[in-house]
Design a protein around this motif. Structure first.
Motif, PDB file in Angstrom:
ATOM      1  N   UNK A 147       0.984  -1.270  -0.128  1.00 16.55           N
ATOM      2  CA  UNK A 147      -0.182  -0.087  -0.080  1.00 16.55           C
ATOM      3  C   UNK A 147       0.666   1.277   0.008  1.00 16.55           C
ATOM      4  N   UNK A 148       2.138   1.074   0.770  1.00 14.19           N
ATOM      5  CA  UNK A 148       2.848   2.576   0.874  1.00 14.19           C
ATOM      6  C   UNK A 148       3.363   2.696  -0.612  1.00 14.19           C
ATOM      7  N   UNK A 169       1.656   9.420  -5.561  1.00 15.01           N
ATOM      8  CA  UNK A 169       1.641  10.685  -4.659  1.00 15.01           C
ATOM      9  C   UNK A 169       0.248  11.143  -4.424  1.00 15.01           C
ATOM     10  N   UNK A 170      -0.476  10.015  -3.859  1.00 18.74           N
ATOM     11  CA  UNK A 170      -1.829  10.180  -3.181  1.00 18.74           C
ATOM     12  C   UNK A 170      -1.824   9.416  -2.090  1.00 18.74           C
ATOM     13  N   UNK A 171      -2.935   9.529  -0.938  1.00 19.66           N
ATOM     14  CA  UNK A 171      -3.173   8.894  -0.039  1.00 19.66           C
ATOM     15  C   UNK A 171      -4.392   8.136  -0.371  1.00 19.66           C
ATOM     16  N   UNK A 172      -4.430   6.672  -0.156  1.00 19.80           N
ATOM     17  CA  UNK A 172      -5.652   6.216  -0.602  1.00 19.80           C
ATOM     18  C   UNK A 172      -6.240   5.493   0.669  1.00 19.80           C
ATOM     19  N   UNK A 173      -5.589   5.477   1.768  1.00 19.48           N
ATOM     20  CA  UNK A 173      -6.326   4.709   2.972  1.00 19.48           C
ATOM     21  C   UNK A 173      -6.102   5.659   4.010  1.00 19.48           C
ATOM     22  N   UNK A 187     -11.112   9.633  -1.291  1.00 23.16           N
ATOM     23  CA  UNK A 187     -11.540   9.759  -2.622  1.00 23.16           C
ATOM     24  C   UNK A 187     -10.537   9.320  -3.538  1.00 23.16           C
ATOM     25  N   UNK A 188      -9.554   9.360  -3.451  1.00 21.46           N
ATOM     26  CA  UNK A 188      -8.552   8.818  -4.680  1.00 21.46           C
ATOM     27  C   UNK A 188      -8.280   7.310  -4.333  1.00 21.46           C
ATOM     28  N   UNK A 189      -8.790   7.020  -3.233  1.00 19.30           N
ATOM     29  CA  UNK A 189      -8.577   5.491  -2.891  1.00 19.30           C
ATOM     30  C   UNK A 189      -9.807   4.807  -3.789  1.00 19.30           C
TER      31      UNK A 189
END
Length: 288
Positions: free
Chosen positions: A36-37, A44-48, A59-61
């Motif tokens: 996941x990392x 370059x986005x936070x998914x969780x 939202x990106x997740x």
């Protein structure tokens, strides 16, 4: 070939747990965390969001999940093509459309073209999830859907009307919407397109479904129509659903002042689907 990190991400989302995902994938929990990392660093986005105790997908997740599920499904289709396996055409349809709008339109053409075909009938909400999961290829729906995820074609626009027995106290007169509230309402299950239309209409007023004296949730349109004939209940459906009953004077349309609703019915499929051009051709073939 789908990257293992994508498979891990899908499993984490569907389990809503790093620990359970690791167990299902037969890898360690630190390996899941690293997958996941790595995805988050690459995009370059936070998914969780793990700042809360409960599992939360950003939202990106959500966008990555839909993308990953589609790519996994496309890979399975591609592998079938490589091995010359003829895939079945799985078409979804909401109940109203399946029972009253498309049978005569598609039956002969599907037989003529010798399609290996399965037709899945469910409410709009369920069909959208099945499309995302790859369980349905394309679908006829009447409810709302995300136009950033799906390509779509208009099947038709249809009137949405109130219906009752010819002997109903409100029959054969022009009434206000508020005059309906003392009577029981037969309504489809949550997630159905017709229920969404009624609820969205009520949200624009000071009323809600609880304004009706009684709610009776029924999953069968045929059952709803039959029960209307023997009671003072009402329902809201597309005009085509009750066309025969109104013609035979078994049911009537209730004439509500300033209630004039038309809703579109669409044929939809995922924008990123490997067979999207095929589905475009399919829709035009079926509607010619």
């Amino acid at each position: 070939m789908i990257d293992d990190k994508m498979r891990t991400f899908i499993e984490v989302v569907e389990c809503q747990s790093y620990t359970q995902a690791a167990a299902h994938l037969h890898i360690t929990q630190p390996a899941v965390t690293q997958h996941i990392k790595a995805l988050e660093e690459h995009y370059q986005q936070k998914f969780i969001d793990r700042t809360h105790k409960s599992f939360h997908l950003t939202k990106m997740g959500e966008l990555l999940y839909h993308y990953a599920k589609t790519q996994m499904h496309n890979e399975k289709l591609f592998e079938k093509q490589l091995h010359d396996i003829r895939p079945s055409l799985i078409i979804g349809s909401t109940l109203s459309i399946a029972d009253y709008y498309i049978p005569h339109m598609i039956a002969k053409k599907i037989i003529l073209k010798n399609y290996h075909c399965e037709i899945v009938v469910a409410n709009t909400q369920t069909l959208i999830q099945k499309l995302i999961n790859g369980e349905v290829e394309c679908a006829f729906v009447e409810g709302q859907f995300d136009t950033t995820l799906f390509d779509y074609h208009l099947l038709k626009k249809e009137r949405f009307i109130a219906v009752a027995s010819p002997y109903h106290p409100l029959a054969h007169q022009t009434i206000t919407f508020e005059q309906l509230f003392p009577y029981p309402l037969f309504i489809r299950e949550k997630g159905s397109g017709t229920r969404d239309i009624l609820e969205n209409y009520l949200h624009q007023t000071i009323y809600s479904l609880s304004s009706f004296s009684q709610l009776v949730e029924v999953g069968s349109l045929s059952m709803i129509k039959t029960m209307l004939m023997d009671t003072q209940a009402i329902t809201f459906v597309y005009a085509g659903v009750v066309e025969k009953e109104i013609k035979n004077k078994q049911l009537i349309e209730l004439h509500i002042d300033h209630f004039d609703i038309f809703r579109p019915m669409h044929f939809i499929y995922l924008q990123s689907h490997i067979h999207k051009k095929y589905y475009q051709q399919l829709f035009h073939m079926l509607t010619q």
